[in-house]
Design a protein around this motif. Structure first.
Motif: not given
Length: 207
Positions: A43-47
């Motif tokens: 999630v962090l990387n996608a954001a």
């Protein structure tokens, strides 16, 4: 935000030992914990990626969930909004990216700070959150109390130590060196190239 612990806390009362999970159950929970951490990082990387590619306004929880391969409910277990996701990214990445050169060198730090804003995904996150904070009081409070105030206190302390200045003089010098970077990036929307940063530093620091 703190990820859920994969294991229960040690039991204080011997009478509850029977209620502790079996080794097989503990192994299942450990696997679940690893999967949760992998999902959190996804999630962090996608954001980060979506912000850099599409900008803050186009960033949505639905888009982050799809890019990370998780359900929206998974995201809402950990974060209230896209601002909270981006803030966690900022805090995690800036710790290393904005570390002062060794030994402490203000000239080098200004160049490093400029590269952070211009090139690092976390720098893009910071600029996006600063822009949003002008319209949203919660974002402004989160940024200041959770990140900016601590960063400034650290920087002022290091400038005082390096140059032997008072706290007020160190803060004023830091403002003179860093404020133009943010003005150029946020207001003028011009590149933070090496020539600009070098000229800025030369105006305020002796060689």
């Amino acid at each position: 935000m703190t990820p859920a612990e994969p294991y229960p806390r040690p039991c204080e009362d011997p009478s509850t030992i029977a209620s502790q999970p079996s080794p097989a159950t503990a192994g299942t929970r450990a696997t679940s914990g690893r999967r949760s951490e992998a999902a959190r990082l996804a999630v962090l990387n996608a954001a980060d990626d979506l912000l850099v590619e599409h900008g803050f306004e186009a960033l949505t929880i639905e888009g982050i969930a799809a890019a990370a391969g998780v359900a929206k409910q998974t995201i809402y277990r950990w974060w209230k909004s896209k601002v909270d996701i981006l803030f966690d990214n900022l805090v995690l990445d800036a710790e290393g990216a904005l570390a002062w050169p060794e030994p402490a060198d203000l000239r080098g730090y200004v160049h490093l700070h400029a590269r952070f804003l211009a090139e690092e995904p976390a720098g893009k996150v910071l600029l996006a959150l600063l822009g949003h904070a002008q319209l949203d009081a919660r974002t402004a409070e989160l940024l200041h109390t959770g990140f900016l105030d601590g960063l400034r206190a650290r920087d002022v302390s290091l400038v005082r130590e390096q140059l032997g200045l008072t706290e007020d003089d160190a803060a004023a010098l830091l403002d003179a060196l860093l404020a133009p970077l943010y003005h150029r990036a946020l207001v003028l929307r011009r590149p933070l190239d090496t020539a600009f940063v070098s000229a800025l530093v030369d105006r305020h620091l002796p060689r």
